[in-house]
Design an enzyme around this catalytic site. Sequence first.
Site, PDB file in Angstrom:
ATOM      1  N   GLY A 191      37.075   1.366 -23.701  1.00 27.13           N
ATOM      2  CA  GLY A 191      37.327   2.923 -23.435  1.00 27.13           C
ATOM      3  C   GLY A 191      35.941   3.749 -23.579  1.00 27.13           C
ATOM      4  O   GLY A 191      36.168   5.033 -23.300  1.00 27.13           O
ATOM      5  N   GLU A 210      36.743  -3.928 -27.088  1.00 28.65           N
ATOM      6  CA  GLU A 210      36.577  -4.365 -25.829  1.00 28.65           C
ATOM      7  C   GLU A 210      35.789  -3.593 -24.790  1.00 28.65           C
ATOM      8  O   GLU A 210      36.127  -3.137 -23.846  1.00 28.65           O
ATOM      9  CB  GLU A 210      37.805  -4.596 -25.133  1.00 28.65           C
ATOM     10  CG  GLU A 210      38.778  -5.512 -26.201  1.00 28.65           C
ATOM     11  CD  GLU A 210      40.362  -5.284 -25.662  1.00 28.65           C
ATOM     12  OE1 GLU A 210      40.865  -4.543 -24.774  1.00 28.65           O
ATOM     13  OE2 GLU A 210      41.089  -6.122 -25.910  1.00 28.65           O
ATOM     14  N   PRO A 211      34.375  -3.356 -24.975  1.00 33.04           N
ATOM     15  CA  PRO A 211      33.608  -2.761 -24.171  1.00 33.04           C
ATOM     16  C   PRO A 211      33.557  -3.533 -22.742  1.00 33.04           C
ATOM     17  O   PRO A 211      33.219  -4.624 -22.884  1.00 33.04           O
ATOM     18  CB  PRO A 211      32.211  -2.477 -24.857  1.00 33.04           C
ATOM     19  CG  PRO A 211      32.180  -3.881 -25.660  1.00 33.04           C
ATOM     20  CD  PRO A 211      33.558  -4.186 -26.026  1.00 33.04           C
ATOM     21  N   GLY A 212      33.536  -2.711 -21.704  1.00 35.65           N
ATOM     22  CA  GLY A 212      33.243  -3.366 -20.350  1.00 35.65           C
ATOM     23  C   GLY A 212      32.297  -2.328 -19.564  1.00 35.65           C
ATOM     24  O   GLY A 212      31.215  -2.547 -19.388  1.00 35.65           O
ATOM     25  N   ARG A 213      32.769  -1.155 -19.122  1.00 31.96           N
ATOM     26  CA  ARG A 213      31.920  -0.122 -18.527  1.00 31.96           C
ATOM     27  C   ARG A 213      30.847   0.277 -19.520  1.00 31.96           C
ATOM     28  O   ARG A 213      29.713   0.096 -18.692  1.00 31.96           O
ATOM     29  CB  ARG A 213      32.842   1.051 -18.343  1.00 31.96           C
ATOM     30  CG  ARG A 213      32.350   2.330 -17.905  1.00 31.96           C
ATOM     31  CD  ARG A 213      32.710   3.714 -18.014  1.00 31.96           C
ATOM     32  NE  ARG A 213      34.306   3.549 -18.180  1.00 31.96           N
ATOM     33  CZ  ARG A 213      34.911   4.321 -17.207  1.00 31.96           C
ATOM     34  NH1 ARG A 213      34.500   4.629 -16.196  1.00 31.96           N
ATOM     35  NH2 ARG A 213      36.285   4.097 -17.289  1.00 31.96           N
ATOM     36  N   ARG A 239      36.286   5.124  -6.414  1.00 32.29           N
ATOM     37  CA  ARG A 239      36.353   5.957  -8.013  1.00 32.29           C
ATOM     38  C   ARG A 239      36.214   7.408  -7.759  1.00 32.29           C
ATOM     39  O   ARG A 239      36.816   8.281  -8.217  1.00 32.29           O
ATOM     40  CB  ARG A 239      35.433   5.555  -9.002  1.00 32.29           C
ATOM     41  CG  ARG A 239      35.566   4.153  -9.544  1.00 32.29           C
ATOM     42  CD  ARG A 239      34.671   3.796 -10.879  1.00 32.29           C
ATOM     43  NE  ARG A 239      35.242   4.740 -11.984  1.00 32.29           N
ATOM     44  CZ  ARG A 239      34.738   5.740 -12.494  1.00 32.29           C
ATOM     45  NH1 ARG A 239      33.463   6.156 -11.904  1.00 32.29           N
ATOM     46  NH2 ARG A 239      35.337   6.308 -13.440  1.00 32.29           N
ATOM     47  N   CYS A 251      37.195   6.132   8.202  1.00 30.26           N
ATOM     48  CA  CYS A 251      38.109   7.035   8.888  1.00 30.26           C
ATOM     49  C   CYS A 251      38.905   7.767   7.787  1.00 30.26           C
ATOM     50  O   CYS A 251      40.173   7.531   7.894  1.00 30.26           O
ATOM     51  CB  CYS A 251      38.672   6.512   9.893  1.00 30.26           C
ATOM     52  SG  CYS A 251      37.646   5.947  11.433  1.00 30.26           S
ATOM     53  N   GLU A 252      38.468   8.474   6.899  1.00 27.26           N
ATOM     54  CA  GLU A 252      38.928   9.223   5.999  1.00 27.26           C
ATOM     55  C   GLU A 252      38.263  10.265   5.483  1.00 27.26           C
ATOM     56  O   GLU A 252      37.240  10.114   4.953  1.00 27.26           O
ATOM     57  CB  GLU A 252      39.503   8.118   4.775  1.00 27.26           C
ATOM     58  CG  GLU A 252      39.906   8.527   3.365  1.00 27.26           C
ATOM     59  CD  GLU A 252      41.383   9.021   3.779  1.00 27.26           C
ATOM     60  OE1 GLU A 252      41.709  10.081   3.439  1.00 27.26           O
ATOM     61  OE2 GLU A 252      42.226   8.387   4.311  1.00 27.26           O
ATOM     62  N   TYR A 306      33.524  -1.163 -12.132  1.00 23.75           N
ATOM     63  CA  TYR A 306      34.959  -0.802 -11.273  1.00 23.75           C
ATOM     64  C   TYR A 306      34.254  -0.648  -9.854  1.00 23.75           C
ATOM     65  O   TYR A 306      35.428  -0.927  -8.971  1.00 23.75           O
ATOM     66  CB  TYR A 306      35.640   0.314 -12.006  1.00 23.75           C
ATOM     67  CG  TYR A 306      36.069   0.171 -13.367  1.00 23.75           C
ATOM     68  CD1 TYR A 306      37.041  -0.798 -13.415  1.00 23.75           C
ATOM     69  CD2 TYR A 306      35.346   0.718 -14.372  1.00 23.75           C
ATOM     70  CE1 TYR A 306      37.445  -1.075 -14.882  1.00 23.75           C
ATOM     71  CE2 TYR A 306      35.862   0.387 -15.857  1.00 23.75           C
ATOM     72  CZ  TYR A 306      36.937  -0.485 -15.906  1.00 23.75           C
ATOM     73  OH  TYR A 306      37.256  -0.726 -17.446  1.00 23.75           O
TER      74      TYR A 306
END
Length: 463
Positions: free
Chosen positions: A278, A320-323, A360, A391-392, A421
Amino acid sequence: MSRSAHPAGPRHGDVLPEGHYQAPPADLNALDPKVWSRTVARDAAGAVTVGGIDVRTLAAEFGTPAYVLDEEDFRTRARAWRDAFGTGADVYYAGKAFLSKAVVRWLHEEGLNLDVCSPGELAVALAAGMPAERIALHGNNKSVDELEHAVKSGIGHVVVDSYEEIERLAAIAARHGVRQQVLIRITVGVEAHTHEFIATAHEDQKFGLSLTGGAAAEAVRRVLAHDSLELRGIHSHIGSQIFDTAGFEVAARRVVGLLAGIRDEHGVELPEIDLGGGLGIAYTSDDDPREPAEIAAALGEIVRRECAAADLRAPRLSVEPGRAIVGPTAFTLYEVGTVKPLEGLRTYVSVDGGMSDNIRTALYDAEYSVALVSRRSDAEPMLVRVVGKHCESGDIVVRDAFLPADLAAGDLIAVPATGAYCRSMASNYNHALKPPVLAVRDGAARVIVRRETEEDLLRLDIG
């Protein structure tokens, strides 16, 4: 830009009220090293290079949109986390941030472990040669088949998340004659200061077993009652995109309190504690992330101090680093399609991707930076919203930023810090084709995840 010029550019000088915008950067051609990967630079001609390769060359050879991943930067960051925690701790890369076979091989070579949270992530990890004993499996609703595959593969840790899972796993491990190592994921009642949808340690959510409600202590009793399970420790995760360790300090104190309770009730001192991941990264120049060495020192001191106060031996620490590893190492390269000024508001810059390659912004109201990368420009800053082609109306990539007022169709722009992500959460909305992931290093580029094709979509649609 003259001092009298409006920071949103000449189109907006008379219409945007003061305070509606932040001031533009002093130099739109500058690339903040906090936000961009380490090998990104602007060459003498004004184009941006990464790993020694001109982005125009990448666009011409591989097309846009494309995720461009700086392999040297990824490896450097992975080593920094490994070295910061040293041999007395374990660093697990959080595969959910972004996973591919090439990334798994890099992690293996750099000495990191890996956590996965689905059968697909486990399949990629094993196919790429990550030793099963260096893999941890997460998930709040692991199926019997998933647990069966994990046990048969010889996976290192299973992070159990419910009473039902404890019973399922114990039966599977007994059937295979295995004593499966497990951690128990608990909720410690600490909510990180982050977006509501990615905060994970408060009580009202799907992850973990409540510490305050007694479910965590009961889970410990149930695991210890099974000969086919070996309880190694406690797992806690308090949120995402966190910039300080204050929340970890409170979480560690409560986890250590549980460890002391386990010792007092069962006569067992558990040897491991996993404080999750995190830790945040810089998406904009305003973000101020901490370095791995600083984080390691702070978390190590917190755990040692709390254990000393409880008269416990300090357990082995895992993170647990990911980002924090992959996020800053990549940017998304787009081609501008249309530039549409809306008088009194802003200019809309439409690119050839959008929410299908970066959800995101729409999902979390995430903020990003953006830069013109195919050339240098000395034009005035123009307040823009970078949007996609879907189309959003919520198809926004960068909500508010400044780009040169001479921006035109055919220009290349890039959004940094999209390594985490974005590809993992990519979709086929409007039957868009997911972009490729390009790994660049030492003047060479290669595809590590290829671009989807229309044939891929039609092959899945069996009619």
